[in-house]
Write an enzyme that holds these catalytic residues in place. Structure first.
Site, PDB file in Angstrom:
ATOM      1  N   LEU A   1      68.540  -1.064  67.025  1.00  0.00           N
ATOM      2  CA  LEU A   1      68.398  -1.707  68.305  1.00  0.00           C
ATOM      3  C   LEU A   1      69.042  -0.764  69.291  1.00  0.00           C
ATOM      4  O   LEU A   1      69.890   0.230  69.041  1.00  0.00           O
ATOM      5  CB  LEU A   1      68.996  -2.915  68.507  1.00  0.00           C
ATOM      6  CG  LEU A   1      68.304  -4.073  67.655  1.00  0.00           C
ATOM      7  CD1 LEU A   1      69.079  -5.082  67.234  1.00  0.00           C
ATOM      8  CD2 LEU A   1      67.031  -4.771  68.368  1.00  0.00           C
ATOM      9  N   PRO A   2      68.656  -0.595  70.651  1.00  0.00           N
ATOM     10  CA  PRO A   2      69.243   0.317  71.716  1.00  0.00           C
ATOM     11  C   PRO A   2      70.791   0.391  71.775  1.00  0.00           C
ATOM     12  O   PRO A   2      71.341   1.184  71.788  1.00  0.00           O
ATOM     13  CB  PRO A   2      68.784  -0.471  73.176  1.00  0.00           C
ATOM     14  CG  PRO A   2      67.540  -1.011  72.603  1.00  0.00           C
ATOM     15  CD  PRO A   2      67.761  -1.740  71.341  1.00  0.00           C
TER      16      PRO A   2
ATOM     17  N   LYS B   1      78.915   9.550  64.407  1.00  0.00           N
ATOM     18  CA  LYS B   1      77.857   9.753  65.448  1.00  0.00           C
ATOM     19  C   LYS B   1      78.125  10.096  66.764  1.00  0.00           C
ATOM     20  O   LYS B   1      77.475  11.002  67.635  1.00  0.00           O
ATOM     21  CB  LYS B   1      77.079   8.428  65.310  1.00  0.00           C
ATOM     22  CG  LYS B   1      75.789   8.395  66.172  1.00  0.00           C
ATOM     23  CD  LYS B   1      74.689   9.193  65.824  1.00  0.00           C
ATOM     24  CE  LYS B   1      73.486   9.224  66.809  1.00  0.00           C
ATOM     25  NZ  LYS B   1      72.563  10.247  66.542  1.00  0.00           N
TER      26      LYS B   1
HETATM   27  P1  NAD Z   1      63.934   2.173  71.627  1.00  0.00           P
HETATM   28  O1  NAD Z   1      64.318   1.874  72.970  1.00  0.00           O
HETATM   29  O2  NAD Z   1      62.534   3.275  71.445  1.00  0.00           O
HETATM   30  O3  NAD Z   1      63.854   1.067  70.692  1.00  0.00           O
HETATM   31  C1  NAD Z   1      64.622  -0.089  70.600  1.00  0.00           C
HETATM   32  C2  NAD Z   1      63.655  -1.429  70.135  1.00  0.00           C
HETATM   33  O4  NAD Z   1      64.486  -2.331  70.162  1.00  0.00           O
HETATM   34  C3  NAD Z   1      62.300  -1.828  71.072  1.00  0.00           C
HETATM   35  O5  NAD Z   1      61.288  -1.646  70.287  1.00  0.00           O
HETATM   36  C4  NAD Z   1      63.022  -3.098  71.708  1.00  0.00           C
HETATM   37  O6  NAD Z   1      61.817  -3.722  71.967  1.00  0.00           O
HETATM   38  C5  NAD Z   1      63.780  -3.678  70.760  1.00  0.00           C
HETATM   39  N1  NAD Z   1      64.537  -4.689  71.131  1.00  0.00           N
HETATM   40  C6  NAD Z   1      65.270  -4.624  72.205  1.00  0.00           C
HETATM   41  N2  NAD Z   1      66.013  -5.867  72.465  1.00  0.00           N
HETATM   42  C7  NAD Z   1      65.767  -6.391  71.280  1.00  0.00           C
HETATM   43  C8  NAD Z   1      65.924  -7.817  70.961  1.00  0.00           C
HETATM   44  N3  NAD Z   1      66.975  -8.634  71.312  1.00  0.00           N
HETATM   45  N4  NAD Z   1      65.328  -8.243  69.642  1.00  0.00           N
HETATM   46  C9  NAD Z   1      64.172  -7.702  68.944  1.00  0.00           C
HETATM   47  N5  NAD Z   1      63.966  -6.229  69.560  1.00  0.00           N
HETATM   48  C10 NAD Z   1      64.720  -5.758  70.510  1.00  0.00           C
HETATM   49  O7  NAD Z   1      65.017   3.198  70.810  1.00  0.00           O
HETATM   50  P2  NAD Z   1      65.390   4.229  69.795  1.00  0.00           P
HETATM   51  O8  NAD Z   1      64.879   5.439  70.263  1.00  0.00           O
HETATM   52  O9  NAD Z   1      64.402   3.480  68.591  1.00  0.00           O
HETATM   53  O10 NAD Z   1      66.717   4.094  69.304  1.00  0.00           O
HETATM   54  C11 NAD Z   1      67.493   2.860  68.745  1.00  0.00           C
HETATM   55  C12 NAD Z   1      68.972   3.247  68.536  1.00  0.00           C
HETATM   56  O11 NAD Z   1      68.966   4.571  67.751  1.00  0.00           O
HETATM   57  C13 NAD Z   1      69.788   3.504  69.666  1.00  0.00           C
HETATM   58  O12 NAD Z   1      70.912   3.029  69.656  1.00  0.00           O
HETATM   59  C14 NAD Z   1      69.800   5.313  69.742  1.00  0.00           C
HETATM   60  O13 NAD Z   1      70.698   5.607  70.572  1.00  0.00           O
HETATM   61  C15 NAD Z   1      69.520   5.374  68.546  1.00  0.00           C
HETATM   62  N6  NAD Z   1      69.224   6.894  68.271  1.00  0.00           N
HETATM   63  C16 NAD Z   1      67.991   7.385  68.688  1.00  0.00           C
HETATM   64  C17 NAD Z   1      67.444   8.580  68.512  1.00  0.00           C
HETATM   65  C18 NAD Z   1      66.182   9.214  68.814  1.00  0.00           C
HETATM   66  O14 NAD Z   1      66.060  10.162  68.942  1.00  0.00           O
HETATM   67  N7  NAD Z   1      65.332   8.412  69.792  1.00  0.00           N
HETATM   68  C19 NAD Z   1      68.209   9.303  67.515  1.00  0.00           C
HETATM   69  C20 NAD Z   1      69.295   8.720  66.782  1.00  0.00           C
HETATM   70  C21 NAD Z   1      69.666   7.632  67.120  1.00  0.00           C
END
Ligand code: NAD
Length: 296
Positions: free
Chosen positions: A64-65, A170
């Site tokens: 999740l975010p 991280k």
């Molecule tokens: P994103 O915003 O693409 O995805 C998050 C998902 O969570 C979305 O599909 C959203 O609908 C869902 N969501 C939010 N609230 C929710 C809830 N209450 N119930 C169910 N679903 C819910 O984010 P991401 O890029 O996939 O990143 C996720 C995590 O990984 C973050 O913490 C980010 O910092 C970390 N991260 C991202 C990357 C990257 O390159 N994108 C790399 C490493 C780590």
């Protein structure tokens, strides 16, 4: 194994697909119906709430975010903790603050569940290829228990120490990444303003002491690395707002530890300015727009 996967965004969706490919049975949940549909079409079942999704799960993954979303998914009448069976491990791969992780671990432990932090590095490309690095915080026994499942999504599964230390690793990695990306942006912009070709400058840097991942694999100057977001109008990749969140985690953690983070605080302001300029959803290498704008 029956695995519940909650959070099917840029990272979670390809990670969940890799669990399916590895032969696990998946139940999934996300607020975004389109994201759920994609997984259901690939063979997963979907739950009506986090509680329903984990009802018969033997393993739970959340992606999740931010900490507020993890808290919301875990707690409450429809949350994971209300529906999970005793003994089932919960692995959170979101990037959040170590203090929240420790709080969630205590709550989970009270009802007989393991809570392990396992944030990832490797980006959306690594998530799709199944080559992520997982930084795992938990006891040695917890690490051994979750490792086989994480191996279906990643190449390097590293035990960092007690619960919360995965997030420490991280946050420190992304502190360096945010700073080096801003540094490379500054140097590339200065070089071009002073008349050198950006490709020549990048080649020199990458065989000299300025070389780093931000200069070599992900150069922020458009056209230098064809596959990098900088050559695609900064679309995709790792969002500026997510980098801003991670630098906020680093500066907050530093405040609690009474530790100085001079460069991290400055980098946080640079990404804040990039976001305020309307580029929050672009890849974080869009921080170079601050310099290219200033130099015309
Ligand atoms: P994103 O915003 O693409 O995805 C998050 C998902 O969570 C979305 O599909 C959203 O609908 C869902 N969501 C939010 N609230 C929710 C809830 N209450 N119930 C169910 N679903 C819910 O984010 P991401 O890029 O996939 O990143 C996720 C995590 O990984 C973050 O913490 C980010 O910092 C970390 N991260 C991202 C990357 C990257 O390159 N994108 C790399 C490493 C780590």
């Amino acid at each position: 194994m029956r695995i519940a996967f909650i959070g099917l965004g840029n990272m979670g969706s390809p990670m969940a697909l890799n669990l399916l490919r590895a032969g696990h049975a998946l139940s999934v949940y996300d607020l975004n119906e389109h994201a759920v549909r994609l997984l259901v079409d690939a063979g997963a079942k979907s739950g009506a709430s986090p509680r329903a999704t984990v009802a018969d799960a033997e393993f739970v993954v959340t992606m999740l975010p931010a900490a507020a979303h993890v808290r919301g998914v875990l707690m409450g009448a429809d949350g994971v903790l209300a529906g999970i069976s005793k003994g089932v491990p919960i692995v959170d791969s979101s990037t959040i603050d170590p203090a929240s992780v420790r709080e969630f671990a205590v709550l989970a432990q009270k009802q007989g569940n393991l809570f392990v932090d396992a944030p990832v590095s490797g980006g959306t490309g690594g998530a799709a290829a199944g080559t992520l690095t997982f930084m795992v915080g938990g006891t040695g026994a917890a690490f051994e228990k979750v490792k086989p499942v994480l191996e279906a999504m990643g190449k390097n599964i590293v035990h960092c120490g007690d619960v919360g230390t995965g997030q420490v690793a991280k946050i420190c990695n992304n502190l360096v990444l945010g700073i080096t990306m801003a540094g490379v942006s500054e140097a590339m912009s200065l070089g071009v303003a002073l008349g050198i070709d950006p490709n020549t400058l990048a080649d020199i840097m990458n065989t000299s002491t300025g070389r780093c991942w931000s200069s070599e694999a992900y150069n922020p100057y458009p056209g230098v690395i064809p596959a990098a977001p900088s050559s695609k109008e900064y679309a995709g990749g790792f969002g500026t707002d997510l980098m801003l969140k991670d630098l906020g985690l680093a500066t907050d953690a530093a405040k609690h530890a009474k530790q100085s983070v001079f460069l991290g605080a400055l980098a946080q302001q640079l990404y804040q300015a990039t976001s305020a300029a309307g580029h929050g959803r672009l890849d974080f290498s869009a921080v170079i727009k601050l310099y290219r704008h200033v130099s015309g």
